[in-house]
Design a protein around this motif. Structure first.
Motif, PDB file in Angstrom:
ATOM      1  N   VAL B 265     -14.940 104.244 -13.842  1.00  0.00           N
ATOM      2  CA  VAL B 265     -13.844 103.960 -14.780  1.00  0.00           C
ATOM      3  C   VAL B 265     -13.736 105.076 -15.816  1.00  0.00           C
ATOM      4  O   VAL B 265     -12.658 105.629 -16.055  1.00  0.00           O
ATOM      5  CB  VAL B 265     -14.048 102.599 -15.480  1.00  0.00           C
ATOM      6  N   VAL B 266     -14.855 105.437 -16.410  1.00  0.00           N
ATOM      7  CA  VAL B 266     -14.828 106.450 -17.465  1.00  0.00           C
ATOM      8  C   VAL B 266     -14.332 107.789 -16.905  1.00  0.00           C
ATOM      9  O   VAL B 266     -13.499 108.470 -17.500  1.00  0.00           O
ATOM     10  CB  VAL B 266     -16.222 106.592 -18.115  1.00  0.00           C
ATOM     11  N   ARG B 267     -14.843 108.144 -15.722  1.00  0.00           N
ATOM     12  CA  ARG B 267     -14.416 109.398 -15.099  1.00  0.00           C
ATOM     13  C   ARG B 267     -12.907 109.382 -14.821  1.00  0.00           C
ATOM     14  O   ARG B 267     -12.194 110.340 -15.100  1.00  0.00           O
ATOM     15  CB  ARG B 267     -15.207 109.610 -13.787  1.00  0.00           C
ATOM     16  N   THR B 268     -12.434 108.275 -14.263  1.00  0.00           N
ATOM     17  CA  THR B 268     -11.014 108.167 -13.928  1.00  0.00           C
ATOM     18  C   THR B 268     -10.155 108.270 -15.183  1.00  0.00           C
ATOM     19  O   THR B 268      -9.145 108.969 -15.205  1.00  0.00           O
ATOM     20  CB  THR B 268     -10.746 106.833 -13.209  1.00  0.00           C
ATOM     21  N   PHE B 269     -10.582 107.573 -16.230  1.00  0.00           N
ATOM     22  CA  PHE B 269      -9.811 107.621 -17.482  1.00  0.00           C
ATOM     23  C   PHE B 269      -9.769 109.052 -18.024  1.00  0.00           C
ATOM     24  O   PHE B 269      -8.767 109.488 -18.571  1.00  0.00           O
ATOM     25  CB  PHE B 269     -10.415 106.671 -18.516  1.00  0.00           C
ATOM     26  N   GLU B 271      -9.982 111.787 -16.144  1.00  0.00           N
ATOM     27  CA  GLU B 271      -9.075 112.530 -15.246  1.00  0.00           C
ATOM     28  C   GLU B 271      -7.621 112.248 -15.615  1.00  0.00           C
ATOM     29  O   GLU B 271      -6.767 113.126 -15.548  1.00  0.00           O
ATOM     30  CB  GLU B 271      -9.328 112.139 -13.788  1.00  0.00           C
ATOM     31  N   LEU B 272      -7.333 111.012 -15.994  1.00  0.00           N
ATOM     32  CA  LEU B 272      -5.966 110.626 -16.364  1.00  0.00           C
ATOM     33  C   LEU B 272      -5.639 111.057 -17.794  1.00  0.00           C
ATOM     34  O   LEU B 272      -4.523 110.885 -18.254  1.00  0.00           O
ATOM     35  CB  LEU B 272      -5.792 109.107 -16.257  1.00  0.00           C
ATOM     36  N   ASP B 273      -6.656 111.589 -18.483  1.00  0.00           N
ATOM     37  CA  ASP B 273      -6.490 111.995 -19.879  1.00  0.00           C
ATOM     38  C   ASP B 273      -5.989 110.819 -20.729  1.00  0.00           C
ATOM     39  O   ASP B 273      -5.158 110.989 -21.623  1.00  0.00           O
ATOM     40  CB  ASP B 273      -5.514 113.184 -19.958  1.00  0.00           C
ATOM     41  N   LEU B 274      -6.513 109.641 -20.443  1.00  0.00           N
ATOM     42  CA  LEU B 274      -6.111 108.415 -21.148  1.00  0.00           C
ATOM     43  C   LEU B 274      -6.786 108.345 -22.515  1.00  0.00           C
ATOM     44  O   LEU B 274      -7.962 108.637 -22.648  1.00  0.00           O
ATOM     45  CB  LEU B 274      -6.569 107.186 -20.359  1.00  0.00           C
ATOM     46  N   ASP B 275      -6.037 107.926 -23.507  1.00  0.00           N
ATOM     47  CA  ASP B 275      -6.602 107.626 -24.812  1.00  0.00           C
ATOM     48  C   ASP B 275      -7.001 106.156 -24.791  1.00  0.00           C
ATOM     49  O   ASP B 275      -6.180 105.273 -24.991  1.00  0.00           O
ATOM     50  CB  ASP B 275      -5.534 107.894 -25.879  1.00  0.00           C
ATOM     51  N   TYR B 276      -8.260 105.882 -24.505  1.00  0.00           N
ATOM     52  CA  TYR B 276      -8.672 104.492 -24.282  1.00  0.00           C
ATOM     53  C   TYR B 276      -9.758 104.063 -25.263  1.00  0.00           C
ATOM     54  O   TYR B 276     -10.358 104.879 -25.953  1.00  0.00           O
ATOM     55  CB  TYR B 276      -9.176 104.320 -22.845  1.00  0.00           C
ATOM     56  N   LYS B 277      -9.972 102.771 -25.300  1.00  0.00           N
ATOM     57  CA  LYS B 277     -10.959 102.180 -26.200  1.00  0.00           C
ATOM     58  C   LYS B 277     -12.107 101.638 -25.359  1.00  0.00           C
ATOM     59  O   LYS B 277     -11.868 100.945 -24.367  1.00  0.00           O
ATOM     60  CB  LYS B 277     -10.285 101.022 -26.939  1.00  0.00           C
ATOM     61  N   LEU B 278     -13.320 101.951 -25.751  1.00  0.00           N
ATOM     62  CA  LEU B 278     -14.468 101.470 -24.998  1.00  0.00           C
ATOM     63  C   LEU B 278     -15.107 100.306 -25.746  1.00  0.00           C
ATOM     64  O   LEU B 278     -15.405 100.400 -26.928  1.00  0.00           O
ATOM     65  CB  LEU B 278     -15.478 102.608 -24.850  1.00  0.00           C
ATOM     66  N   TYR B 279     -15.316  99.191 -25.041  1.00  0.00           N
ATOM     67  CA  TYR B 279     -15.961  98.036 -25.654  1.00  0.00           C
ATOM     68  C   TYR B 279     -17.377  97.884 -25.113  1.00  0.00           C
ATOM     69  O   TYR B 279     -17.582  97.951 -23.899  1.00  0.00           O
ATOM     70  CB  TYR B 279     -15.165  96.762 -25.350  1.00  0.00           C
ATOM     71  N   ARG B 280     -18.323  97.666 -26.004  1.00  0.00           N
ATOM     72  CA  ARG B 280     -19.703  97.375 -25.591  1.00  0.00           C
ATOM     73  C   ARG B 280     -19.717  96.105 -24.763  1.00  0.00           C
ATOM     74  O   ARG B 280     -18.834  95.266 -24.872  1.00  0.00           O
ATOM     75  CB  ARG B 280     -20.576  97.094 -26.821  1.00  0.00           C
ATOM     76  N   PHE B 281     -20.754  95.930 -24.006  1.00  0.00           N
ATOM     77  CA  PHE B 281     -20.913  94.672 -23.295  1.00  0.00           C
ATOM     78  C   PHE B 281     -21.104  93.555 -24.309  1.00  0.00           C
ATOM     79  O   PHE B 281     -21.784  93.716 -25.316  1.00  0.00           O
ATOM     80  CB  PHE B 281     -22.118  94.728 -22.361  1.00  0.00           C
ATOM     81  N   ASP B 282     -20.491  92.419 -24.036  1.00  0.00           N
ATOM     82  CA  ASP B 282     -20.638  91.239 -24.891  1.00  0.00           C
ATOM     83  C   ASP B 282     -20.771  90.044 -23.971  1.00  0.00           C
ATOM     84  O   ASP B 282     -19.951  89.860 -23.070  1.00  0.00           O
ATOM     85  CB  ASP B 282     -19.412  91.097 -25.794  1.00  0.00           C
ATOM     86  N   THR B 332      -1.461  99.301 -16.685  1.00  0.00           N
ATOM     87  CA  THR B 332      -2.836  98.877 -16.395  1.00  0.00           C
ATOM     88  C   THR B 332      -3.066  98.828 -14.886  1.00  0.00           C
ATOM     89  O   THR B 332      -4.148  99.187 -14.399  1.00  0.00           O
ATOM     90  CB  THR B 332      -3.134  97.513 -17.033  1.00  0.00           C
ATOM     91  N   LEU B 333      -2.043  98.405 -14.158  1.00  0.00           N
ATOM     92  CA  LEU B 333      -2.162  98.408 -12.694  1.00  0.00           C
ATOM     93  C   LEU B 333      -2.440  99.825 -12.191  1.00  0.00           C
ATOM     94  O   LEU B 333      -3.300 100.040 -11.329  1.00  0.00           O
ATOM     95  CB  LEU B 333      -0.874  97.858 -12.060  1.00  0.00           C
ATOM     96  N   ASP B 334      -1.708 100.791 -12.740  1.00  0.00           N
ATOM     97  CA  ASP B 334      -1.928 102.189 -12.336  1.00  0.00           C
ATOM     98  C   ASP B 334      -3.367 102.608 -12.622  1.00  0.00           C
ATOM     99  O   ASP B 334      -3.994 103.315 -11.818  1.00  0.00           O
ATOM    100  CB  ASP B 334      -0.972 103.120 -13.096  1.00  0.00           C
ATOM    101  N   ALA B 335      -3.875 102.196 -13.771  1.00  0.00           N
ATOM    102  CA  ALA B 335      -5.263 102.543 -14.114  1.00  0.00           C
ATOM    103  C   ALA B 335      -6.226 101.930 -13.097  1.00  0.00           C
ATOM    104  O   ALA B 335      -7.135 102.600 -12.592  1.00  0.00           O
ATOM    105  CB  ALA B 335      -5.592 102.062 -15.523  1.00  0.00           C
ATOM    106  N   TYR B 336      -6.002 100.648 -12.764  1.00  0.00           N
ATOM    107  CA  TYR B 336      -6.875 100.002 -11.775  1.00  0.00           C
ATOM    108  C   TYR B 336      -6.785 100.714 -10.425  1.00  0.00           C
ATOM    109  O   TYR B 336      -7.795 100.954  -9.756  1.00  0.00           O
ATOM    110  CB  TYR B 336      -6.512  98.521 -11.607  1.00  0.00           C
TER     111      TYR B 336
END
Lengths: 430, 430, 430
Positions: B265-269, B271-282, B332-336
């Motif tokens: 996921v992180v690698r793909t994001f 590659e897509l140059d996405l500005d994304y938010k990472l959430y810790r495991f909860d 989001t579908l595209d990201a998946y």
């Protein structure tokens, strides 16, 4: 020690020789270097198969030029051996510009630079020219007389080798000797290699060092195919190249990134307080491509100044004797020597006194009045304490240097004293 | 490919249905989604024991309201199904406000929002109202007529399942289908799940994908109890939920944090140059609580937009069709899809050429004039070199992508060429 | 709990006693401390061999001074026991200044400070004086009467020991008792050690604690030589010293740096929101030099305030009762107690409910109306969820605290509830 004048003479003597991956240029170069340090040379016949590659026919050049129809030489191999594409096959004939065009190589962005080109495995011929020369030739009505007086016939590939030391781990120190008249890549590397060999030849070494000088790629492959078992057991090594430029000292890490080779270089550079540049591993490199391939995986680093690819003069006629200097070369030599010194110091010790701290002051003959050290021997006692504390049969002096920041020279001195006092003993290297 | 209009229609069609963990709302929803992509549905009887939990009686609603004594409906399930606490048991009677009070739920801080409440395992009934409605009802002299016309009797819990692919590792793609009329949580997740299934159904896949749609918690537990062996061998998966909000794309990492799922996921994001938010495991999350429990430990990630808990409209009537959009859902579908593409590309290769670098330019038919690549195929040759260098039977294309920064699409293309040339061979996945 | 007045009295009572590595000063000190907390004392005879060191003869002082020829005492052991170099041998005689000189020690940079010096293993005698006193004595024409009325004869080295607890892992809590009249190093350490012992004596402990008080270095070596097997199985420990200074609380990490000891201290300090100073491991330290030596490798940490070496008053007469305070000592005691509390909490649990999340709300009796927790028990339920999720037989409460940031006190409370409900069970410690 080597001085600048000696290096300067050597650079001037070796620069003009036309080297390629085979041929008399290499032989002549190795002969000059053997005047400096002792190593043996070997010849591998054309046609020898090396892991899917074939040692090519031997190439030698008598003459090569492009002349106008009056016989005036416009592009002349005699002036600069970069003018001829390396491994050009023989040709003689008159061509108009439209036919000549596909045989010409130039760099539009660097009008005064002759590019360096070779064509080892594809037969043909070509000339490398400056953009200015290209423009002068670019007359669609003109006809030119071209002569490429080369020989390409079964012969040999030449390499050199010297083995130093007879115990410990074995490290490879390799360079290549196949580039024509360019200074940093790779004249400087060959000279440093020979000077390093000369410096180390007289020493009593704790490790073995395999010095190899061979044409890049095919030469390394030939060498590996003839020494596969020996190469497999190498603990690491260096590819010496591009060591006399005007820029910062740099280090290209091995493919592992944290091998002993890499760690010793970084530690040594810190001890020297060097302002250096660190380069990530890149598969686009030199002979580490062969030595670190999946079946071998030898960690190979490169200390350089300036690194290939990183300066605009790279692989052109501008990488000449003006670009490099004897002073720069000697700086890099010092860095290599300091690194080798620390490689030599990287031993592991086994504790003989296991429980509790030995009475070090008494044992080392540094009497202290408790609560305050007598001045002088404090640093030595400190190094001895650290070596003694960490030496548990698994922790090397490099590890200890990394943890404490103490110079490896102090640690080894402390270790030797502790060995004398039978507090630790050196572990045999595998 | 799916377009916005199609998605919009689907959202509008599915939004009003009253879903809960059992009942006809779920069945109706799954029937609509099956119009989109093929999957089978299954029914688990009430009373089935699932790791200490029990599938509850089936719940269905005919009508529910609070009316004044004139029969005027003041709170009406028919207007918004969030008004009725999910799993309310049948009731009819007249109550003065002091008695009604304990059955009312509202959000003082959000005056216009109806909260979402359920009471699956504790019998009772209740109404969720806006603060404004609460104030209108709050008359200590008033009496109200309350009717909860529901049925709660043995029936079934419904889930859907589709299996794609027949080789490689198996990944789980799951969502839940038990929430009434709310947009982001969880209408959006169900729609994306079905669209993803539809997209992937036609493909020739290198891994297996287990698509599951079930009520949250009890549905997953029921599914696991019926497929324990299959679940145990899952390599990872995704819980699809909250995917069509207006905010940034986010990723909630799996409990391991550095599983292949997380790294892809992180690698793909990147590659897509996405500005994304990472959430810790909860551990406060969705069905990863079941799939990652100590006896299973499947790494489950969630790509979302916006994540549950993180937006004020969450679990209220304000999480409606105005809050979400088809455009966001398709992003989001595209990201998946991009992540799945890279999961598909993550292969390990075994070297067939062990020592030295193969003569790549010749083998790949990219002749070079030594010292300078012919333009065009340079990037491809570069990717091939890296794949060849690192492929040692242990290093995956994902590892290589992380080390080199090259896109996985280039690496897989290079790898395929190298396989063709018999320089590497694909390692079978376990 | 201990109050400041009690600590103050204790500090005043113990400060003047002349301690050394053997002798009645140590015995007297331990007798006072035994009035505070119960421990046994032991005597090791002079001449005992301890890993190459020898327990020295016992040293006691009756009187010692430098007087002028009129009998006026210029430097007097009776005024400050630091004036006499520890372990000075008996001497009486008249000396002119040129002879006296080599027996005088002072600190040129700190004119009013008497340095602390000892000479345990080299026989001789000496006086420590302020720079002012030195200048007064520095008269080349003067003759002085010197008397060192000490005894040095076979006797014993004294140490104290108490063992708490009878299960779990064993930790060492040690301090030393060999320094004469100085406050932070090491009066404060001895007092804290005894107070900590007193506090823990009444408790029902989940681990064993070995409390040792002995002279530094030789005392530890003697202790280890008599308890080698017990010491070898220690899980870690603390060297208590320098705990009542005016500066920040500090922590000197163990030689491993990331042992359970180190991790618990750092976690506890974060829970306490302490502004603390972290010190790297240094082989120049206290008794960790013995306990962490290659044959033992026990991780030993030190919580201090202020650390030895780090304040200018260190090892001089300025490290006195004005430098330290009871308040500071009690702050450090609180930090030690909080750390011990968390050490006690660091258990590993084995899951009894393996697959899926148990119905926690019901099991714990915290009924929730789905989708919104009833207020109050939310934090407890959250801690229980984390403990349950991570408890897989390998993950300790310390691990869980580090991953979640939840205080260990909440985690242990949650764990105990989960044990009661038979969802997890405590793993036996090895």
């Amino acid at each position: 020690m080597t001085d600048k004048t000696e290096v300067d003479q050597l650079l001037k003597q070796l620069f003009p020789i036309c080297r390629s991956i085979t041929g008399d240029g290499v032989r002549c170069t190795l002969r000059v270097l053997r005047g400096l340090a002792y190593f043996r040379t070997y010849e591998v016949p054309s046609g020898t198969n090396c892991f899917g590659w074939t040692v090519p026919d031997e190439w030698n050049v008598r003459d090569a030029y492009i002349a106008d129809m009056n016989g005036k030489r416009l592009v002349d191999f005699g002036e600069n051996n970069l003018h001829l594409v390396s491994y050009s096959e023989p040709f003689e004939g008159d061509l108009d510009f439209s036919k000549l065009l596909v045989h010409l190589f130039s760099l539009p962005d660097q009008p005064d630079a002759i590019p360096y080109r070779s064509s080892y495995y594809q037969r043909g011929w070509g000339f490398c020219v400056t953009s200015r020369q290209w423009k002068e030739l670019a007359n669609w009505n003109a006809t030119y007389h071209v002569k490429v007086d080369t020989t390409l016939k079964p012969g040999h590939l030449t390499y050199g080798e010297a083995l130093l030391g007879n115990k410990g781990r074995e490290y490879l120190i390799t360079t290549y000797c196949c580039h024509p008249s360019m200074g940093n890549d790779n004249l400087s590397g060959m000279v440093l290699w020979a000077l390093l060999l000369k410096e180390m030849q007289g020493r009593n070494l704790k490790n073995r060092y395999r010095f190899v000088i061979a044409p890049e790629t095919i030469g390394s492959l030939a060498y590996i195919s003839l020494h596969e078992e020996e190469v497999e057991q190498l603990a690491g090594g260096f590819v010496i190249t591009c060591v006399a430029g005007p820029g910062k000292i740099g280090y290209k890490v091995s493919w592992k990134g944290d091998s002993v080779i890499d760690r010793v270089v970084v530690r040594t550079f810190r001890e020297l307080d060097l302002d250096y540049k660190l380069y990530r591993f890149d598969v686009n490199g030199s002979d580490e491509r062969q030595y670190s391939s999946p079946g071998l995986r030898i960690p190979m680093g490169t200390i350089c100044k300036d690194k290939y690819y990183e300066y605009p003069e790279y692989h052109t006629s501008l990488d000449n004797l003006d670009f490099i200097s004897a002073g720069s070369l000697l700086q890099t030599l010092d860095a290599y020597l300091a690194v080798i010194d620390n490689l030599e110091r990287d031993e592991i010790y086994i504790p003989l006194h296991l429980v509790g701290e030995p009475k070090l002051d008494t044992l080392l003959g540094y009497p202290v009045l408790g609560g305050g050290l007598l001045p002088g021997k404090a640093a030595m006692l400190d190094a001895a304490r650290w070596v003694l504390f960490y030496s548990d049969g698994n922790t090397s002096l490099l590890d200890i240097a990394e943890r404490t920041g103490l110079p490896m020279s102090s640690l080894v001195q402390a270790a030797e004293t502790l060995v004398e006092k039978r507090l630790i003993t050196q572990k045999e290297k595998k």
